[in-house]
Design a protein around this motif. Structure first.
Motif, PDB file in Angstrom:
ATOM      1  N   ASP A   1       3.432   2.966  -7.588  1.00 30.68           N
ATOM      2  CA  ASP A   1       3.829   1.875  -8.485  1.00 30.68           C
ATOM      3  C   ASP A   1       2.659   0.931  -8.759  1.00 30.68           C
ATOM      4  O   ASP A   1       2.500   0.436  -9.883  1.00 30.68           O
ATOM      5  N   ALA A   2       1.859   0.665  -7.734  1.00 37.01           N
ATOM      6  CA  ALA A   2       0.717  -0.240  -7.901  1.00 37.01           C
ATOM      7  C   ALA A   2      -0.317   0.367  -8.847  1.00 37.01           C
ATOM      8  O   ALA A   2      -0.889  -0.330  -9.695  1.00 37.01           O
ATOM      9  N   ILE A   3      -0.565   1.666  -8.704  1.00 40.12           N
ATOM     10  CA  ILE A   3      -1.516   2.342  -9.588  1.00 40.12           C
ATOM     11  C   ILE A   3      -0.995   2.326 -11.021  1.00 40.12           C
ATOM     12  O   ILE A   3      -1.755   2.090 -11.971  1.00 40.12           O
ATOM     13  N   ALA A   4       0.317   2.561 -11.185  1.00 38.86           N
ATOM     14  CA  ALA A   4       0.918   2.541 -12.521  1.00 38.86           C
ATOM     15  C   ALA A   4       0.810   1.151 -13.144  1.00 38.86           C
ATOM     16  O   ALA A   4       0.542   1.019 -14.351  1.00 38.86           O
ATOM     17  N   ALA A   5       0.991   0.108 -12.339  1.00 46.69           N
ATOM     18  CA  ALA A   5       0.881  -1.259 -12.855  1.00 46.69           C
ATOM     19  C   ALA A   5      -0.551  -1.574 -13.276  1.00 46.69           C
ATOM     20  O   ALA A   5      -0.782  -2.229 -14.300  1.00 46.69           O
ATOM     21  N   ALA A   6      -1.526  -1.097 -12.494  1.00 45.97           N
ATOM     22  CA  ALA A   6      -2.930  -1.301 -12.861  1.00 45.97           C
ATOM     23  C   ALA A   6      -3.262  -0.553 -14.150  1.00 45.97           C
ATOM     24  O   ALA A   6      -3.987  -1.062 -15.012  1.00 45.97           O
TER      25      ALA A   6
ATOM     26  N   LEU B   1      -2.748  12.772  -5.847  1.00 50.54           N
ATOM     27  CA  LEU B   1      -3.238  11.841  -4.833  1.00 50.54           C
ATOM     28  C   LEU B   1      -2.359  11.855  -3.588  1.00 50.54           C
ATOM     29  O   LEU B   1      -2.862  11.993  -2.464  1.00 50.54           O
ATOM     30  N   ILE B   2      -1.043  11.730  -3.776  1.00 54.83           N
ATOM     31  CA  ILE B   2      -0.122  11.674  -2.636  1.00 54.83           C
ATOM     32  C   ILE B   2      -0.106  13.005  -1.889  1.00 54.83           C
ATOM     33  O   ILE B   2      -0.053  13.039  -0.655  1.00 54.83           O
ATOM     34  N   THR B   3      -0.171  14.105  -2.621  1.00 56.20           N
ATOM     35  CA  THR B   3      -0.218  15.417  -1.971  1.00 56.20           C
ATOM     36  C   THR B   3      -1.477  15.550  -1.131  1.00 56.20           C
ATOM     37  O   THR B   3      -1.430  16.049   0.003  1.00 56.20           O
ATOM     38  N   ARG B   4      -2.605  15.096  -1.675  1.00 60.68           N
ATOM     39  CA  ARG B   4      -3.866  15.193  -0.934  1.00 60.68           C
ATOM     40  C   ARG B   4      -3.820  14.338   0.330  1.00 60.68           C
ATOM     41  O   ARG B   4      -4.242  14.782   1.405  1.00 60.68           O
ATOM     42  N   ILE B   5      -3.298  13.127   0.221  1.00 65.03           N
ATOM     43  CA  ILE B   5      -3.187  12.249   1.387  1.00 65.03           C
ATOM     44  C   ILE B   5      -2.268  12.876   2.433  1.00 65.03           C
ATOM     45  O   ILE B   5      -2.582  12.905   3.628  1.00 65.03           O
ATOM     46  N   GLY B   6      -1.125  13.400   1.969  1.00 65.49           N
ATOM     47  CA  GLY B   6      -0.156  13.993   2.884  1.00 65.49           C
ATOM     48  C   GLY B   6      -0.686  15.225   3.589  1.00 65.49           C
ATOM     49  O   GLY B   6      -0.521  15.382   4.809  1.00 65.49           O
ATOM     50  N   ASN B   7      -1.340  16.100   2.836  1.00 64.33           N
ATOM     51  CA  ASN B   7      -1.887  17.320   3.445  1.00 64.33           C
ATOM     52  C   ASN B   7      -2.982  16.999   4.452  1.00 64.33           C
ATOM     53  O   ASN B   7      -3.039  17.592   5.546  1.00 64.33           O
ATOM     54  N   ASP B   8      -3.850  16.076   4.080  1.00 64.89           N
ATOM     55  CA  ASP B   8      -4.930  15.663   4.974  1.00 64.89           C
ATOM     56  C   ASP B   8      -4.352  15.086   6.260  1.00 64.89           C
ATOM     57  O   ASP B   8      -4.814  15.383   7.369  1.00 64.89           O
ATOM     58  N   GLN B   9      -3.300  14.279   6.100  1.00 64.05           N
ATOM     59  CA  GLN B   9      -2.663  13.648   7.249  1.00 64.05           C
ATOM     60  C   GLN B   9      -2.014  14.677   8.170  1.00 64.05           C
ATOM     61  O   GLN B   9      -2.160  14.634   9.389  1.00 64.05           O
ATOM     62  N   GLN B  10      -1.286  15.612   7.585  1.00 65.35           N
ATOM     63  CA  GLN B  10      -0.584  16.620   8.377  1.00 65.35           C
ATOM     64  C   GLN B  10      -1.563  17.501   9.150  1.00 65.35           C
ATOM     65  O   GLN B  10      -1.331  17.827  10.321  1.00 65.35           O
TER      66      GLN B  10
ATOM     67  N   ALA C   1       7.232   7.535   1.051  1.00 70.09           N
ATOM     68  CA  ALA C   1       6.638   6.356   1.687  1.00 70.09           C
ATOM     69  C   ALA C   1       5.520   5.773   0.833  1.00 70.09           C
ATOM     70  O   ALA C   1       5.194   4.585   0.950  1.00 70.09           O
ATOM     71  N   TYR C   2       4.940   6.597  -0.028  1.00 72.92           N
ATOM     72  CA  TYR C   2       3.813   6.151  -0.845  1.00 72.92           C
ATOM     73  C   TYR C   2       4.236   5.748  -2.258  1.00 72.92           C
ATOM     74  O   TYR C   2       3.382   5.596  -3.136  1.00 72.92           O
ATOM     75  N   ARG C   3       5.527   5.556  -2.483  1.00 68.74           N
ATOM     76  CA  ARG C   3       5.981   5.165  -3.827  1.00 68.74           C
ATOM     77  C   ARG C   3       5.414   3.800  -4.222  1.00 68.74           C
ATOM     78  O   ARG C   3       5.125   3.563  -5.407  1.00 68.74           O
ATOM     79  N   THR C   4       5.270   2.884  -3.267  1.00 70.04           N
ATOM     80  CA  THR C   4       4.711   1.573  -3.609  1.00 70.04           C
ATOM     81  C   THR C   4       3.258   1.717  -4.061  1.00 70.04           C
ATOM     82  O   THR C   4       2.797   0.967  -4.931  1.00 70.04           O
ATOM     83  N   LEU C   5       2.549   2.676  -3.486  1.00 68.93           N
ATOM     84  CA  LEU C   5       1.174   2.931  -3.913  1.00 68.93           C
ATOM     85  C   LEU C   5       1.166   3.479  -5.339  1.00 68.93           C
ATOM     86  O   LEU C   5       0.364   3.045  -6.178  1.00 68.93           O
TER      87      LEU C   5
ATOM     88  N   GLU D   1      -7.415  -4.282  -7.159  1.00 66.28           N
ATOM     89  CA  GLU D   1      -7.912  -3.658  -5.929  1.00 66.28           C
ATOM     90  C   GLU D   1      -7.141  -4.143  -4.703  1.00 66.28           C
ATOM     91  O   GLU D   1      -6.675  -3.325  -3.894  1.00 66.28           O
ATOM     92  N   PRO D   2      -6.963  -5.457  -4.507  1.00 62.77           N
ATOM     93  CA  PRO D   2      -6.183  -5.913  -3.343  1.00 62.77           C
ATOM     94  C   PRO D   2      -4.730  -5.453  -3.390  1.00 62.77           C
ATOM     95  O   PRO D   2      -4.125  -5.187  -2.348  1.00 62.77           O
ATOM     96  N   THR D   3      -4.168  -5.338  -4.596  1.00 59.17           N
ATOM     97  CA  THR D   3      -2.778  -4.907  -4.731  1.00 59.17           C
ATOM     98  C   THR D   3      -2.609  -3.458  -4.292  1.00 59.17           C
ATOM     99  O   THR D   3      -1.679  -3.114  -3.543  1.00 59.17           O
ATOM    100  N   ILE D   4      -3.516  -2.595  -4.742  1.00 55.80           N
ATOM    101  CA  ILE D   4      -3.443  -1.179  -4.374  1.00 55.80           C
ATOM    102  C   ILE D   4      -3.772  -0.992  -2.900  1.00 55.80           C
ATOM    103  O   ILE D   4      -3.153  -0.178  -2.204  1.00 55.80           O
ATOM    104  N   GLN D   5      -4.717  -1.760  -2.400  1.00 60.79           N
ATOM    105  CA  GLN D   5      -5.060  -1.690  -0.979  1.00 60.79           C
ATOM    106  C   GLN D   5      -3.856  -2.052  -0.114  1.00 60.79           C
ATOM    107  O   GLN D   5      -3.534  -1.366   0.865  1.00 60.79           O
ATOM    108  N   ALA D   6      -3.180  -3.142  -0.469  1.00 57.66           N
ATOM    109  CA  ALA D   6      -2.007  -3.576   0.295  1.00 57.66           C
ATOM    110  C   ALA D   6      -0.882  -2.552   0.218  1.00 57.66           C
ATOM    111  O   ALA D   6      -0.172  -2.312   1.203  1.00 57.66           O
ATOM    112  N   ALA D   7      -0.732  -1.909  -0.946  1.00 54.42           N
ATOM    113  CA  ALA D   7       0.323  -0.904  -1.103  1.00 54.42           C
ATOM    114  C   ALA D   7       0.073   0.298  -0.197  1.00 54.42           C
ATOM    115  O   ALA D   7       1.008   0.844   0.404  1.00 54.42           O
ATOM    116  N   PHE D   8      -1.186   0.715  -0.080  1.00 53.96           N
ATOM    117  CA  PHE D   8      -1.511   1.837   0.814  1.00 53.96           C
ATOM    118  C   PHE D   8      -1.230   1.464   2.261  1.00 53.96           C
ATOM    119  O   PHE D   8      -0.609   2.236   3.011  1.00 53.96           O
TER     120      PHE D   8
END
Length: 351
Positions: A70-75, A120-129, A64-68, A19-26
């Motif tokens: 990667d963190a999800i993949a590691a979990a 996930l990344i598409t949803r975050i990006g669309n919401d942000q835009q 920009a969200y590749r680290t996120l 959880e802290p790893t994914i939080q930090a990645a975001f």
């Protein structure tokens, strides 16, 4: 010999780590976007009435969200490995034992990770835009200073840290609305609206004296103070968003990978799918959703779905009302009584 941890403690250890790893990645992704946003270009585009150009200058690149991702993949990988290592020794017909390893490169596992991360990344990006476009458009219609509008979007630089803080990058759509409403409450000078601001749980209470003074004396709060107050409020909402994403994504990755791990054990011939059960467990405290409390300890087959329609706690195919911030966990295990019966039937030639 050291005893294996219980399934509950095993899941708790995994969530405490990931959880802290994914939080930090975001949060790192958000900081990267705000750091690379071109303030000068945003202001210039806004002065020309070019909303699309201003958004382009923010550089909301999915990379920009590749680290996120990667963190999800590691979990996901850690969850699968943990599920496999929790299994007892599995005897093979040849007299030895099956050696089962979790393969995160398995076709089905890779496909789930790829599709889940992309969604996930598409949803975050669309919401942000959408949020950015709304803020920029409203600022232009209201005739606000383009530079102020841009800074409220990407944040102002904290001289102590060198980072931008207080923007709306990374917030959900509703959270952006909260920030905008908070600014209006503080800027309008209306006592009832100022009182409303004091009910916001995520506000920075160190600034409450300014609000109380404005209510008592009817004097406006200085603009630079309002910027700081709204900025701190926005930052705290961003922390909440990061926590929500981290908890939701961690549980989804761990629960999904446990199913993939067991399915791989089935595919290898080490386990009979009919002897595998998965059981829904809640945190068993007052914060548990009523719908989840009703299905605590519900046990079903490996490929079945629970009574709420989810394949596991945090299943991304479910409604956010069922999955967001869910702290439930899933126990996937072999029913050895059923396994022994199956083995005896096979020996007797009845299976």
């Amino acid at each position: 010999m050291a005893r294996k941890p219980s399934n509950r403690s095993r899941i708790e250890q995994l969530t405490d780590k990931w959880e802290p790893t994914i939080q930090a990645a975001f949060l790192d992704a958000v900081r990267d976007i705000t750091a690379r946003a071109e303030l000068g270009q945003i202001v210039t585009r806004l002065e020309r009435g070019d909303i699309a150009g201003a958004i382009d200058a923010v550089h909301l690149d999915p990379a920009a969200y590749r680290t996120l991702e990667d963190a999800i993949a590691a979990a996901f990988k850690a969850g699968g490995n943990s599920q496999i290592t929790s299994l007892p020794k599995l005897p093979s017909p040849a007299g030895g034992e099956f050696v089962v390893r979790f393969d995160a490169r398995n076709l089905r596992a890779e496909q789930w990770l790829r599709e889940h991360s992309s969604t996930l990344i598409t949803r975050i990006g669309n919401d942000q835009q959408e949020s950015i476009q709304r803020i920029l458009t409203e600022g232009m219609i209201a005739g606000r200073n383009p530079r102020d509008t841009a800074l409220e979007m990407i944040g102002r630089i904290n001289r102590a840290t060198g980072r931008r803080e207080g923007g709306i990058i990374g917030l959900s759509g509703p959270q952006v609305e909260y920030v905008q409403t908070a600014r209006e409450e503080l800027s309008g000078g209306v006592q009832s609206e100022l009182s409303n601001y004091l009910n916001r749980k995520r506000r920075d209470r160190r600034f409450d004296s300014y609000v109380n003074k404005a209510i008592k004396d009817g004097t406006p709060i200085p603009r630079d103070i309002i910027n700081k107050m709204v900025g701190r409020y926005s930052d705290r909402l961003l922390e909440l968003r990061a926590e929500t994403i981290a908890r939701t994504e961690t549980m989804a990755a761990l629960n999904e990978s446990s199913l993939h791990a067991m399915q791989q054990a089935v595919d290898s011939g080490a386990v009979n799918a009919d002897t595998v059960t998965k059981t829904w467990h809640t945190a068993r405290d007052p914060r548990v959703r009523d719908s989840h409390a009703r299905q605590d300890r519900e046990a079903i087959g490996l490929n079945d779905v629970y009574s709420n329609g989810l394949a596991y706690p945090g299943d991304p195919n479910g409604s956010p009302m069922e999955t967001a911030n869910c702290r439930c966990w899933q126990e996937v295990r072999i029913d050895f009584t059923a396994a022994l019966i199956e083995e005896e039937l096979q020996r007797a030639g009845l299976a």
